[in-house]
Design a protein around this motif. Structure first.
Motif, mmCIF file in Angstrom:
data_model
loop_
_atom_site.group_PDB
_atom_site.id
_atom_site.type_symbol
_atom_site.label_atom_id
_atom_site.label_comp_id
_atom_site.label_asym_id
_atom_site.label_seq_id
_atom_site.Cartn_x
_atom_site.Cartn_y
_atom_site.Cartn_z
ATOM 1 N N UNK A 121 84.028 77.931 48.120
ATOM 2 C CA UNK A 121 83.111 76.788 48.037
ATOM 3 C C UNK A 121 82.913 76.244 49.449
ATOM 4 N N UNK A 122 82.112 76.940 50.274
ATOM 5 C CA UNK A 122 81.929 76.513 51.673
ATOM 6 C C UNK A 122 81.267 75.141 51.751
ATOM 7 N N UNK A 123 81.488 74.476 52.876
ATOM 8 C CA UNK A 123 80.834 73.179 53.094
ATOM 9 C C UNK A 123 80.124 73.161 54.446
ATOM 10 N N UNK A 129 74.700 69.246 58.472
ATOM 11 C CA UNK A 129 73.799 68.109 58.216
ATOM 12 C C UNK A 129 74.344 66.843 58.877
ATOM 13 N N UNK A 130 75.637 66.589 58.711
ATOM 14 C CA UNK A 130 76.223 65.364 59.260
ATOM 15 C C UNK A 130 76.268 65.433 60.784
ATOM 16 N N UNK A 157 67.512 70.484 58.287
ATOM 17 C CA UNK A 157 66.976 71.625 57.535
ATOM 18 C C UNK A 157 68.132 72.317 56.811
ATOM 19 N N UNK A 158 68.081 72.364 55.500
ATOM 20 C CA UNK A 158 69.112 73.051 54.711
ATOM 21 C C UNK A 158 68.653 74.478 54.425
ATOM 22 N N UNK A 159 69.472 75.443 54.784
ATOM 23 C CA UNK A 159 69.086 76.852 54.551
ATOM 24 C C UNK A 159 69.241 77.235 53.077
ATOM 25 N N UNK A 160 70.074 76.475 52.358
ATOM 26 C CA UNK A 160 70.230 76.654 50.906
ATOM 27 C C UNK A 160 70.024 75.266 50.286
ATOM 28 N N UNK A 161 69.299 75.143 49.202
ATOM 29 C CA UNK A 161 69.115 73.812 48.591
ATOM 30 C C UNK A 161 70.407 73.356 47.912
ATOM 31 N N UNK A 162 71.406 73.070 48.745
ATOM 32 C CA UNK A 162 72.720 72.673 48.232
ATOM 33 C C UNK A 162 72.663 71.265 47.656
ATOM 34 N N UNK A 169 74.069 64.191 52.829
ATOM 35 C CA UNK A 169 73.125 63.799 53.881
ATOM 36 C C UNK A 169 72.407 62.503 53.510
ATOM 37 N N UNK A 170 72.063 62.352 52.228
ATOM 38 C CA UNK A 170 71.375 61.114 51.796
ATOM 39 C C UNK A 170 72.276 59.900 52.041
#
Ligand code: EPZ
Length: 417
Positions: A121-123, A129-130, A157-162, A169-170
């Motif tokens: 479960x990578x982060x 983002x942070x 920019x997120x490369x995967x819609x995680x 990020x929000x």
């Protein structure tokens, strides 16, 4: 160690109000850290993941009370900014606290959330983002030390819609002066629910539900009250249970629009569905048919969280269905347990070919993860004979009173020590 004892073959009937969404309330509880004062979340389910999140809030200094289905979080005083490993291990998604703590305190320290039953479960997307927003994040011996290196709204920019990275990020962006634009954001309904809560706090957030979410941060926020949306995955689970056992079930408190892909599969399999804005009725009177390939995908595609429960229902039907799990690397751990009930499932990497065997049979089986455990319950409802499902801790992470609710719908299920 308790287990569910289920004797299958009894059609389900009745109406069930589905509990609040686990994957909505968890980030909302973290969002309560953004404001000094008391927030109130309503329709909060009684789940072990919710309890684990409340434990973290209390450890950070929040006062948290429960009043029925409401949770009151007072984050006026925070006396630490670190989440110890034993609590991080309890729930992987507590990485969501990073963004909220950075926004409120400008500092956060979390142990690296371990991989879990679904594979690694990578982060990395969360951290990138942070860092884009100005956080300085050091990773030392499995601990993430984050500091405000000059938080400022920027384009991410997120490369995967995680889902989690979008939410993190929000929350962080709320504490960043200026405009943050998240491109490639997840579109899950839970993101929209989080936006609704943040807006109730006075945050300037828009675009949730689309691939571009914008937050104008640095504006003063105030405590808010908010009603959590219904749990679309729990709803999918109960629908698949009725499809497996046959019968007619009404679900209330969930918008059918949030699980359209699942409803389409159940209709293709032969179920009849009637829907209204916040309720749905499923009727199943014949064995399920095989359907066109089920490929899990980011919303609005078929949700990975519903893959196991739909597979369990189809395994006891007739005809063949190909599943392709595109989101997680290891989300077929329930297959071995379904095979113990007579299921015919052939695995090849991300693909699983399910050939309905007409009817499964009872067996002693073990939950391997949250949705895999729920899948075994679904399978047992339609199976011949009695099934014992153990390792219930996985199921209780995400389902409130699953046995009591199914019993109320006519199932022969009880929890035995
Ligand atoms: C959320 O997990 C949900 N959990 C999951 O539900 C759900 O399965 C998942 O979204 C997908 O819809 C909560 O909301 C608490 P992701 P999350 O980041 O945010 C990869 C359940 O059963 N990725 O959208 O952890 C990741 O490995 C749970 O209720 C990276 O590579 O999922 C996966 O392949 C299970 N780097 C894909 O993205 C990252 O930094 C989607 O994961 C983050 C994710």
């Amino acid at each position: 160690m308790s287990c569910y004892k289920i004797t299958g073959g009894r059609p389900l009937s009745g109406s069930l109000a589905v509990h609040g969404a686990k994957n909505s309330v968890l980030p909302m509880l973290a969002a309560c850290l953004l404001v000094p004062g008391q927030c109130v979340l309503r329709n909060v389910p009684d789940l072990s993941d919710v309890s684990a999140t409340i434990d973290i809030l209390r450890l950070l200094g929040c006062r948290v009370d429960r009043e029925g289905d409401a949770v009151l979080v007072d984050a006026s005083v925070l006396n630490r900014s670190d989440v110890p490993e034993h609590l991080m291990r309890e729930m992987r998604s507590s990485v969501i606290f990073l963004g909220a703590l950075l926004a409120r305190l400008g500092v956060a320290e979390l142990s690296y959330p371990g991989g879990c039953e679904l594979g690694p479960r990578p982060i990395d997307l969360h951290l990138t983002a942070l860092r884009t927003l100005g956080a300085v994040i050091l990773e030392e011996q499995g601990v993430l030390c984050c500091q405000n290196g000059g938080l400022q709204g920027r384009e991410i920019c997120l490369s995967i819609p995680s889902v989690g990275a979008t939410e993190n990020a929000m929350l962080a962006a709320c504490g960043c002066p200026g405009l943050t634009t998240i491109i490639g954001a997840a579109r899950e309904p839970e993101i929209g629910d989080l936006q609704g809560f943040l807006r109730a706090m006075g945050a300037q957030v828009e675009g949730a539900g689309t691939s571009t979410v914008m937050i104008r941060g640095g504006v003063p926020l105030h405590p808010a009250e908010y009603q959590v949306m219904g749990d679309r995955i729990a709803a999918a689970t109960y629908l698949c249970g009725c499809a497996a056992a046959a019968g007619e079930v009404e679900l209330t408190g969930v918008s059918p629009n949030t699980l359209s892909a699942v409803l389409a599969c159940l209709e293709e399999a032969g179920c009849t569905l009637h829907t209204w804005p916040d309720r749905m009725v499923l009727t199943c009177t014949a064995p399920l048919r095989g359907i066109s390939p089920v490929r899990t995908a980011p919303y609005p595609g078929f949700p990975t969280d519903a893959q196991a429960v739909l597979m369990a229902a189809l395994a006891g039907g007739e005809g063949a269905t190909l599943f392709v799990e595109n989101i997680f690397d290891s989300r077929y751990r329930h297959v071995d347990e379904l095979r113990r009930m007579g299921a015919d499932v052939q695995l090849a990497g991300r693909a699983a070919m399910v050939s309905g065997v007409g009817r499964l049979h009872g067996a002693a089986v073990r939950s391997t993860d949250l949705r895999g455990g729920a899948a075994l319950v679904v399978a047992a409802l339609g199976a011949e004979g009695t099934t014992q499902v153990s390792e219930l801790r996985h199921i209780k992470r995400g389902y409130q009173a699953l046995d009591r609710n199914l019993r109320a719908l006519g199932a022969d299920i009880c929890e035995t020590p």
